[in-house]
Design an enzyme around this catalytic site. Sequence first.
Site, PDB file in Angstrom:
ATOM      1  N   ASP A   1      -2.968  11.871  -3.374  1.00 62.29           N
ATOM      2  CA  ASP A   1      -3.081  13.317  -3.594  1.00 62.29           C
ATOM      3  C   ASP A   1      -3.643  13.569  -4.990  1.00 62.29           C
ATOM      4  OD1 ASP A   1      -2.685  16.068  -3.970  1.00 62.29           O
ATOM      5  OD2 ASP A   1      -0.872  16.066  -2.737  1.00 62.29           O
TER       6      ASP A   1
ATOM      7  N   LYS B   1      -5.566  20.913  -9.427  1.00 62.97           N
ATOM      8  CA  LYS B   1      -5.395  21.900 -10.486  1.00 62.97           C
ATOM      9  C   LYS B   1      -4.898  21.226 -11.764  1.00 62.97           C
ATOM     10  CE  LYS B   1      -4.431  25.852  -7.466  1.00 62.97           C
ATOM     11  NZ  LYS B   1      -3.462  26.926  -7.122  1.00 62.97           N
TER      12      LYS B   1
ATOM     13  N   LYS C   1     -12.726   7.312   8.352  1.00 65.29           N
ATOM     14  CA  LYS C   1     -13.516   8.409   8.905  1.00 65.29           C
ATOM     15  C   LYS C   1     -13.685   9.522   7.874  1.00 65.29           C
ATOM     16  CE  LYS C   1     -12.273   7.755  13.779  1.00 65.29           C
ATOM     17  NZ  LYS C   1     -11.628   8.367  14.968  1.00 65.29           N
ATOM     18  N   PHE C   2     -12.622   9.807   7.149  1.00 61.92           N
ATOM     19  CA  PHE C   2     -12.665  10.830   6.108  1.00 61.92           C
ATOM     20  C   PHE C   2     -13.692  10.461   5.045  1.00 61.92           C
ATOM     21  CE2 PHE C   2     -11.245  12.077   1.859  1.00 61.92           C
ATOM     22  CZ  PHE C   2     -11.177  13.453   1.990  1.00 61.92           C
TER      23      PHE C   2
ATOM     24  N   ASP D   1      10.608   7.249  -0.504  1.00 57.20           N
ATOM     25  CA  ASP D   1       9.920   7.500  -1.761  1.00 57.20           C
ATOM     26  C   ASP D   1       9.479   6.186  -2.400  1.00 57.20           C
ATOM     27  OD1 ASP D   1       9.334   9.380  -4.122  1.00 57.20           O
ATOM     28  OD2 ASP D   1      10.592   7.838  -5.029  1.00 57.20           O
TER      29      ASP D   1
ATOM     30  N   GLU E   1       0.846  -1.188   0.000  1.00 58.17           N
ATOM     31  CA  GLU E   1       0.000   0.000   0.000  1.00 58.17           C
ATOM     32  C   GLU E   1       0.882   1.239   0.000  1.00 58.17           C
ATOM     33  OE1 GLU E   1      -3.438   2.267   2.635  1.00 58.17           O
ATOM     34  OE2 GLU E   1      -3.510   0.087   2.417  1.00 58.17           O
TER      35      GLU E   1
END
Length: 246
Positions: free
Chosen positions: A152, A156, A226-227, A129, A77
Amino acid sequence: MTQTFADQKRKTVETAEFTEDGRYKRKVRSFVLRTGRLSEFQRNMMNDNWGTLGLDYQTEPFDFAKIYGNDNPVVLEIGFGMGKSLVDMAFANPDKNYLGIEVHTPGVGACIAYAVEKGVTNLRVICHDATEILRDSIADGALGGLQLFFPDPWHKAKHHKRRIVQPHFVTQVIQKLGENGFIHMATDWENYAEQMLEVLSANTDLVNTSKNGDYIPRPDFRPLTKFEARGYKLGHGVWDLYFVKK
């Protein structure tokens, strides 16, 4: 002598300690991990348990059978956040081994603390990384699957090229998957979901498990965060994608 974080396998590691601001130092390469202040508890949990739950970046492939003490499939993950869902999955699936990568040090500390609390032994975490780990530290065909949940979105348009899900990334992951290995992604950004679907579908080495050729309902084995639960209450959508290597 009790070994603390990163002080066990690599001669290139200079120090075993995390500082309060999350800085991590090596002799060969130094880098500042994503900003975030480690609490004393998190730092202590990392230092006290890194020898059993942590792995360091290395330039040769990990020996997973030796690391986990078995030949169970390894699920990677990338970007596990605070690690709760990853630990819960490891706890619920003792027949699988889990490897988590996260560059946010407080998240790594929280994950380790929760793993210790749950008594999880089939989990290892890495603070490095992800692309370098895939390139150098994981052998071809060594993974049973990849999980990428809520990466993420770089919402934009001019930043879309920074998104981790790109054709070259998927090709790299497929190379590391064993036979019938899976790629499971989830996002709450519809535009990113569309990009994920496009990139995964374009790769001829993968098969989409969705009956409609697009997304799947959230499977029971992926814990609801939860998010995510908060997003559902606000009417936000979540898209899961599940592809299998041919």
